[in-house]
Design a protein around this motif. Structure first.
Motif, PDB file in Angstrom:
ATOM      1  N   THR A 107       0.820  -1.222   0.000  1.00 16.97           N
ATOM      2  CA  THR A 107       0.000   0.000   0.000  1.00 16.97           C
ATOM      3  C   THR A 107       0.850   1.266   0.000  1.00 16.97           C
ATOM      4  OG1 THR A 107      -0.159  -0.202   2.402  1.00 16.97           O
ATOM      5  CG2 THR A 107      -2.005  -1.047   1.113  1.00 16.97           C
ATOM      6  N   GLY A 108       2.113   1.157   0.205  1.00 14.53           N
ATOM      7  CA  GLY A 108       3.011   2.312   0.150  1.00 14.53           C
ATOM      8  C   GLY A 108       4.240   1.889  -0.612  1.00 14.53           C
ATOM      9  N   PHE A 109       5.313   1.604   0.131  1.00 15.14           N
ATOM     10  CA  PHE A 109       6.482   1.006  -0.504  1.00 15.14           C
ATOM     11  C   PHE A 109       7.102  -0.002   0.451  1.00 15.14           C
ATOM     12  CE2 PHE A 109       8.338   4.584   1.737  1.00 15.14           C
ATOM     13  CZ  PHE A 109       9.538   4.081   2.228  1.00 15.14           C
ATOM     14  N   ASN A 110       7.907  -0.863  -0.100  1.00 17.87           N
ATOM     15  CA  ASN A 110       8.472  -1.984   0.614  1.00 17.87           C
ATOM     16  C   ASN A 110       9.924  -2.105   0.139  1.00 17.87           C
ATOM     17  OD1 ASN A 110       8.675  -4.456   1.942  1.00 17.87           O
ATOM     18  ND2 ASN A 110       7.743  -5.607   0.282  1.00 17.87           N
ATOM     19  N   ILE A 111      10.867  -2.277   1.041  1.00 14.24           N
ATOM     20  CA  ILE A 111      12.273  -2.393   0.636  1.00 14.24           C
ATOM     21  C   ILE A 111      12.811  -3.757   1.033  1.00 14.24           C
ATOM     22  CG2 ILE A 111      14.607  -1.471   0.932  1.00 14.24           C
ATOM     23  CD1 ILE A 111      13.372   1.275   1.363  1.00 14.24           C
ATOM     24  N   LYS A 112      13.443  -4.433   0.096  1.00 13.26           N
ATOM     25  CA  LYS A 112      14.041  -5.746   0.367  1.00 13.26           C
ATOM     26  C   LYS A 112      15.444  -5.803  -0.206  1.00 13.26           C
ATOM     27  CE  LYS A 112       9.946  -8.687   0.659  1.00 13.26           C
ATOM     28  NZ  LYS A 112       9.993  -8.753   2.113  1.00 13.26           N
ATOM     29  N   ALA A 113      16.356  -6.420   0.543  1.00 15.86           N
ATOM     30  CA  ALA A 113      17.700  -6.706   0.026  1.00 15.86           C
ATOM     31  C   ALA A 113      17.656  -8.137  -0.518  1.00 15.86           C
ATOM     32  CB  ALA A 113      18.734  -6.582   1.135  1.00 15.86           C
ATOM     33  N   VAL A 114      17.780  -8.269  -1.826  1.00 13.78           N
ATOM     34  CA  VAL A 114      17.699  -9.581  -2.478  1.00 13.78           C
ATOM     35  C   VAL A 114      19.108 -10.005  -2.862  1.00 13.78           C
ATOM     36  CG1 VAL A 114      16.579 -10.940  -4.265  1.00 13.78           C
ATOM     37  CG2 VAL A 114      15.437  -8.893  -3.389  1.00 13.78           C
ATOM     38  N   ALA A 115      19.569 -11.089  -2.250  1.00 11.09           N
ATOM     39  CA  ALA A 115      20.949 -11.551  -2.472  1.00 11.09           C
ATOM     40  C   ALA A 115      21.016 -12.531  -3.639  1.00 11.09           C
ATOM     41  CB  ALA A 115      21.479 -12.202  -1.202  1.00 11.09           C
ATOM     42  N   PHE A 116      21.948 -12.275  -4.538  1.00  7.19           N
ATOM     43  CA  PHE A 116      22.266 -13.174  -5.645  1.00  7.19           C
ATOM     44  C   PHE A 116      23.738 -13.546  -5.510  1.00  7.19           C
ATOM     45  CE2 PHE A 116      18.630 -10.719  -7.052  1.00  7.19           C
ATOM     46  CZ  PHE A 116      17.826 -11.684  -7.636  1.00  7.19           C
ATOM     47  N   ASN A 125      26.296 -13.030  -7.285  1.00  8.39           N
ATOM     48  CA  ASN A 125      27.284 -12.021  -7.705  1.00  8.39           C
ATOM     49  C   ASN A 125      26.911 -10.584  -7.354  1.00  8.39           C
ATOM     50  OD1 ASN A 125      25.150 -12.197  -9.487  1.00  8.39           O
ATOM     51  ND2 ASN A 125      26.345 -11.630 -11.269  1.00  8.39           N
ATOM     52  N   ALA A 126      25.781 -10.377  -6.678  1.00  7.65           N
ATOM     53  CA  ALA A 126      25.364  -8.999  -6.338  1.00  7.65           C
ATOM     54  C   ALA A 126      24.214  -9.030  -5.340  1.00  7.65           C
ATOM     55  CB  ALA A 126      24.939  -8.240  -7.593  1.00  7.65           C
ATOM     56  N   ILE A 127      23.984  -7.882  -4.724  1.00  8.70           N
ATOM     57  CA  ILE A 127      22.820  -7.697  -3.856  1.00  8.70           C
ATOM     58  C   ILE A 127      21.987  -6.567  -4.451  1.00  8.70           C
ATOM     59  CG2 ILE A 127      22.022  -6.980  -1.563  1.00  8.70           C
ATOM     60  CD1 ILE A 127      24.664  -8.242  -0.483  1.00  8.70           C
ATOM     61  N   LEU A 128      20.716  -6.829  -4.656  1.00  6.48           N
ATOM     62  CA  LEU A 128      19.814  -5.797  -5.161  1.00  6.48           C
ATOM     63  C   LEU A 128      18.987  -5.260  -4.001  1.00  6.48           C
ATOM     64  CD1 LEU A 128      18.405  -7.285  -8.511  1.00  6.48           C
ATOM     65  CD2 LEU A 128      20.457  -5.898  -8.137  1.00  6.48           C
ATOM     66  N   ASN A 129      19.105  -3.976  -3.734  1.00  8.64           N
ATOM     67  CA  ASN A 129      18.254  -3.316  -2.747  1.00  8.64           C
ATOM     68  C   ASN A 129      17.036  -2.810  -3.506  1.00  8.64           C
ATOM     69  OD1 ASN A 129      20.124  -3.617  -0.536  1.00  8.64           O
ATOM     70  ND2 ASN A 129      21.382  -2.104  -1.576  1.00  8.64           N
ATOM     71  N   VAL A 130      15.951  -3.570  -3.395  1.00  9.39           N
ATOM     72  CA  VAL A 130      14.772  -3.320  -4.223  1.00  9.39           C
ATOM     73  C   VAL A 130      13.733  -2.519  -3.457  1.00  9.39           C
ATOM     74  CG1 VAL A 130      12.966  -4.370  -5.635  1.00  9.39           C
ATOM     75  CG2 VAL A 130      15.179  -5.514  -5.421  1.00  9.39           C
ATOM     76  N   LYS A 131      13.366  -1.379  -4.028  1.00  5.99           N
ATOM     77  CA  LYS A 131      12.298  -0.544  -3.463  1.00  5.99           C
ATOM     78  C   LYS A 131      11.054  -0.810  -4.300  1.00  5.99           C
ATOM     79  CE  LYS A 131      13.543   3.657  -2.604  1.00  5.99           C
ATOM     80  NZ  LYS A 131      13.969   5.009  -3.049  1.00  5.99           N
ATOM     81  N   GLU A 132      10.123  -1.579  -3.735  1.00  7.68           N
ATOM     82  CA  GLU A 132       8.894  -1.930  -4.447  1.00  7.68           C
ATOM     83  C   GLU A 132       7.819  -0.915  -4.106  1.00  7.68           C
ATOM     84  OE1 GLU A 132       5.098  -4.778  -4.083  1.00  7.68           O
ATOM     85  OE2 GLU A 132       6.766  -5.108  -2.712  1.00  7.68           O
ATOM     86  N   LEU A 133       7.221  -0.324  -5.135  1.00  4.04           N
ATOM     87  CA  LEU A 133       6.195   0.699  -4.941  1.00  4.04           C
ATOM     88  C   LEU A 133       4.815   0.117  -5.225  1.00  4.04           C
ATOM     89  CD1 LEU A 133       7.946   3.706  -6.737  1.00  4.04           C
ATOM     90  CD2 LEU A 133       8.208   2.930  -4.379  1.00  4.04           C
ATOM     91  N   GLY A 134       3.846   0.444  -4.377  1.00  2.00           N
ATOM     92  CA  GLY A 134       2.474  -0.015  -4.584  1.00  2.00           C
ATOM     93  C   GLY A 134       1.933   0.469  -5.917  1.00  2.00           C
ATOM     94  N   GLY A 135       0.987  -0.289  -6.490  1.00  2.00           N
ATOM     95  CA  GLY A 135       0.525   0.022  -7.849  1.00  2.00           C
ATOM     96  C   GLY A 135      -0.892   0.524  -7.965  1.00  2.00           C
ATOM     97  N   THR A 136      -1.507   0.921  -6.838  1.00  2.00           N
ATOM     98  CA  THR A 136      -2.876   1.449  -6.937  1.00  2.00           C
ATOM     99  C   THR A 136      -2.842   2.864  -7.525  1.00  2.00           C
ATOM    100  OG1 THR A 136      -2.807   2.376  -4.708  1.00  2.00           O
ATOM    101  CG2 THR A 136      -3.647   0.121  -4.923  1.00  2.00           C
ATOM    102  N   ASP A 137      -3.995   3.310  -8.016  1.00  2.00           N
ATOM    103  CA  ASP A 137      -4.073   4.655  -8.606  1.00  2.00           C
ATOM    104  C   ASP A 137      -3.650   5.735  -7.616  1.00  2.00           C
ATOM    105  OD1 ASP A 137      -4.904   3.724 -11.042  1.00  2.00           O
ATOM    106  OD2 ASP A 137      -7.045   3.954 -10.619  1.00  2.00           O
TER     107      ASP A 137
END
Length: 198
Positions: A58-67, A69-81
């Motif tokens: 409903t707002g945003f969500n942050i996750k550190a996704v480990a691979f 060869n790299a770590i992605l700090n992903v900021k996921e944004l809600g998709g409602t209007d």
């Protein structure tokens, strides 16, 4: 008798004195897409978290996704209007974009997704960044193929000169998802190595 302690010391040195592995590079990535595309579910699976009772962000969500060869700090944004109009406030500092499409959505939602992707590709803070476009939910019987979405979005024209990947995926096959993100990380690394323009 002296040989044994020397051998033991060599073994201990080999075990204890190894240099730590080099740190994995980290990249800040923004993840956008309409509600119902599966962004939250996808990130939870990538982080090996439970997907029980997942609700749309409903707002945003942050996750550190480990691979590997790299770590992605992903900021996921809600998709409602009500949230989409604020997406651009969270773009600053991003090094890449993950755009998720529900391959089995209605025609109207597909059109809205196309408009949002156009907007992101043209945005001053995102237009030079690598894009990963995921045609998600391929396990649904009415899912459009990646080729159909690419054609509908007219990506060859719109994203000419930009760095992007469009791939079909489903959270039922996370090995493929991880391989796709591996390709995306390669684009992020290439971008980072580009000489900075003055």
């Amino acid at each position: 008798m002296q040989e044994q302690p020397r051998t033991m010391n060599a073994c201990l040195r080999a075990l204890c004195c190894k240099a730590p592995p080099p740190p994995r590079p980290e990249f800040d990535v923004v993840c956008i897409g309409l509600t119902g595309t599966g962004k939250t579910h996808l990130l939870a699976r990538l982080c090996s978290e439970s997907t029980e009772g997942i609700v749309p962000t409903t707002g945003f969500n942050i996750k550190a996704v480990a691979f590997p060869n790299a770590i992605l700090n992903v900021k996921e944004l809600g998709g409602t209007d009500s949230i989409k109009k604020y997406w651009s406030r969270y773009y600053q500092g991003s090094q890449g974009v993950v755009f998720v499409v529900n391959s089995a959505c209605s025609q109207a939602e597909l059109e809205t997704s196309r408009a949002e992707l156009y907007s992101a590709l043209q945005h001053p803070q995102l237009c030079t960044l690598p894009f990963l476009i995921l045609a998600n939910q391929q396990d649904r019987p009415d899912a459009r193929s990646a080729h159909q979405i690419k054609k509908y979005f007219e990506l060859e024209t719109l994203a000419r000169g930009k760095s992007w990947i469009l791939e079909a995926c489903t959270t039922e096959n996370m090995e493929t998802v991880k391989l796709i993100f591996g390709q995306f990380i390669s684009l992020l690394e290439e971008k980072e190595q580009e000489p900075s323009r003055i």
